[in-house]
Design an enzyme around this catalytic site. Structure first.
Site, short mmCIF file in Angstrom:
data_model
loop_
_atom_site.label_atom_id
_atom_site.label_comp_id
_atom_site.label_asym_id
_atom_site.label_seq_id
_atom_site.Cartn_x
_atom_site.Cartn_y
_atom_site.Cartn_z
N ASP A 168 15.13 15.83 12.00
CA ASP A 168 15.75 16.64 12.51
C ASP A 168 16.74 17.60 11.18
O ASP A 168 17.30 16.78 10.58
CB ASP A 168 16.51 16.84 13.46
CG ASP A 168 16.92 17.92 14.23
OD1 ASP A 168 16.72 18.98 13.85
OD2 ASP A 168 18.19 17.71 14.89
N GLY A 169 16.96 18.70 11.20
CA GLY A 169 18.06 19.59 10.35
C GLY A 169 17.47 20.38 8.76
O GLY A 169 18.12 20.48 8.34
N TRP A 217 19.68 23.00 7.07
CA TRP A 217 19.79 22.63 5.95
C TRP A 217 19.62 24.13 4.72
O TRP A 217 20.17 24.55 3.93
CB TRP A 217 18.57 21.83 5.15
CG TRP A 217 18.21 21.73 3.95
CD1 TRP A 217 18.87 20.85 2.53
CD2 TRP A 217 17.32 22.38 2.91
NE1 TRP A 217 18.29 20.56 2.04
CE2 TRP A 217 18.05 21.82 1.43
CE3 TRP A 217 16.35 23.51 3.36
CZ2 TRP A 217 16.89 21.92 0.37
CZ3 TRP A 217 15.66 23.69 1.84
CH2 TRP A 217 16.15 23.29 0.06
N ARG A 219 14.72 29.55 7.50
CA ARG A 219 14.54 28.66 7.84
C ARG A 219 12.99 27.84 7.63
O ARG A 219 12.50 26.64 7.28
CB ARG A 219 14.57 28.68 9.56
CG ARG A 219 15.34 28.85 10.90
CD ARG A 219 15.27 28.74 12.08
NE ARG A 219 15.00 28.09 12.67
CZ ARG A 219 15.72 26.81 12.87
NH1 ARG A 219 16.44 26.90 13.00
NH2 ARG A 219 14.70 25.70 13.33
N HIS A 248 11.56 23.98 6.16
CA HIS A 248 10.23 23.39 6.60
C HIS A 248 9.50 22.75 5.57
O HIS A 248 9.19 21.60 5.40
CB HIS A 248 9.46 23.27 7.56
CG HIS A 248 9.92 23.95 9.11
ND1 HIS A 248 11.05 23.12 9.33
CD2 HIS A 248 10.74 25.21 10.10
CE1 HIS A 248 11.50 23.95 10.67
NE2 HIS A 248 11.20 24.88 10.78
N SER A 268 6.69 19.54 18.56
CA SER A 268 7.07 19.28 19.91
C SER A 268 6.31 20.13 21.45
O SER A 268 5.66 21.37 20.74
CB SER A 268 8.34 18.23 20.51
OG SER A 268 8.90 20.27 20.76
N GLU A 321 8.32 21.73 23.47
CA GLU A 321 9.52 22.51 23.15
C GLU A 321 8.83 23.26 22.12
O GLU A 321 9.86 24.54 21.94
CB GLU A 321 10.04 22.15 23.59
CG GLU A 321 10.08 20.99 25.35
CD GLU A 321 9.95 20.11 25.57
OE1 GLU A 321 9.35 19.06 24.45
OE2 GLU A 321 9.08 19.56 26.51
N LEU A 329 -0.75 1.21 5.85
CA LEU A 329 0.62 1.99 6.80
C LEU A 329 -0.49 2.80 7.93
O LEU A 329 -1.43 3.78 6.94
CB LEU A 329 1.26 3.29 5.68
CG LEU A 329 1.76 3.56 6.69
CD1 LEU A 329 3.36 3.23 7.36
CD2 LEU A 329 2.48 4.83 6.00
N ARG A 357 19.81 12.69 20.56
CA ARG A 357 19.02 12.81 21.97
C ARG A 357 17.50 12.14 21.54
O ARG A 357 17.45 12.37 20.35
CB ARG A 357 19.04 14.14 22.61
CG ARG A 357 19.13 14.52 21.38
CD ARG A 357 19.27 16.33 22.00
NE ARG A 357 19.29 17.82 21.41
CZ ARG A 357 20.18 18.90 20.93
NH1 ARG A 357 21.34 18.25 20.96
NH2 ARG A 357 19.93 19.04 19.47
#
Ligand code: FPP
Length: 255
Positions: free
Chosen positions: A33-34, A38, A46, A50, A78, A80, A144, A207
């Site tokens: 997040d952020g 940033w 924005r 990303h 997500s 949402e 991994l 959260r």
């Protein structure tokens, strides 16, 4: 372990804590997040956040390979996130292809296996094709396991699991009396995955944002105010080191 093939095009962190393999969390989940804040702080769009977030992602995958983490699950989009402006949604959903076009050879060379969790139905073809190609090309790798949570929502996953389980009960493939936590888990996207040992959330919020609601029941949480584009390898190792100091009791008592 030395990272075999260097990933290109990322900044090196300043100070990297000592890392010993003992008691390293096997499965780390991250809420990255952020990115937006940033970018805003820098007077950028924005989407620039990303893009920078994608560089951090590469850096942290490399760090996870280096410290022999077995599984990394990244919350990339997500259920949402569709509420965001169309241009931002499209930008984020093009990032897997951008990432894999450049880094898939590095990921293959470093024995990384790629997987995806979430509802694939509504995703655009360019996202699905990029992911499917990477999943197929890395299917036999044994290092991994890198899971991208894409169009993922914890509630959506639980509802889908209930519906699928109910269908099996109706078809008499499963009896309701047999259902327990283990059986229910097999109906989740994460059926073949261990539960996360450590959840990292960057960006200051505390959260879960609908991430792995069932699977995080006994996971250790680690929060930082650092915005994802500025999250460093040193921060990642700090989270791991602090995890190692935790006393996991799973509702029982300390030894
Ligand atoms: C949350 O920050 C970030 C996202 C919703 C997108 C995460 C994407 C990346 C880290 C890039 C890599 C992605 C893929 C698909 C490979 P935010 O936008 O909510 O930031 P804010 O809280 O500051 O607004």
């Amino acid at each position: 372990m030395v990272f075999k093939i260097p990933f290109i095009n990322h900044k090196q962190p300043e100070i990297i804590p000592e890392h010993s393999g003992e008691n390293t969390p096997e499965h780390i989940a991250i809420i990255m997040d952020g990115n937006g804040r940033w970018a805003k702080n820098k007077g950028l769009l924005r989407t620039a956040g990303h893009k920078e977030g994608l560089s951090t992602l590469v850096k942290i995958v490399k760090a996870a390979v280096n410290c022999q983490v077995k599984m990394l699950t990244l919350y990339t989009f997500s259920t949402e996130n569709w509420k965001r402006p169309k241009a931002e949604v499209e930008f984020i959903l093009k990032l897997p292809k951008q990432l894999l076009d450049v880094y898939l050879p590095d990921l293959i060379a470093n024995n990384v296996r790629i997987n995806v969790i979430g509802d694939m139905h509504d995703l655009p073809k360019y996202t699905l094709d990029a992911m499917q190609y990477a999943i197929d090309r890395t299917a036999h790798n044994t290092g991994l396991e890198l899971n991208f949570a894409l169009n993922y929502g914890g509630r959506d996953e639980i509802l889908k699991a209930i519906k699928d389980m109910y269908a099996d009960v109706k078809d008499t493939k499963l009896s309701m009396d047999e259902v327990n936590e283990q059986i229910f888990s097999k109906y989740l996207y994460t059926a073949k995955m261990p539960e996360p040992d450590l959840l990292i959330r960057t960006g200051g919020e505390k959260r879960l944002s609908n991430f792995l609601l069932w699977q995080l029941a006994y996971t250790e949480f680690w929060f930082t105010d650092v915005l994802w584009p500025e999250f460093s390898e040193a921060d990642f190792l700090c989270a791991i080191e602090q995890y190692k100091q935790r006393n996991r009791r799973y509702g029982g008592l300390s030894n």
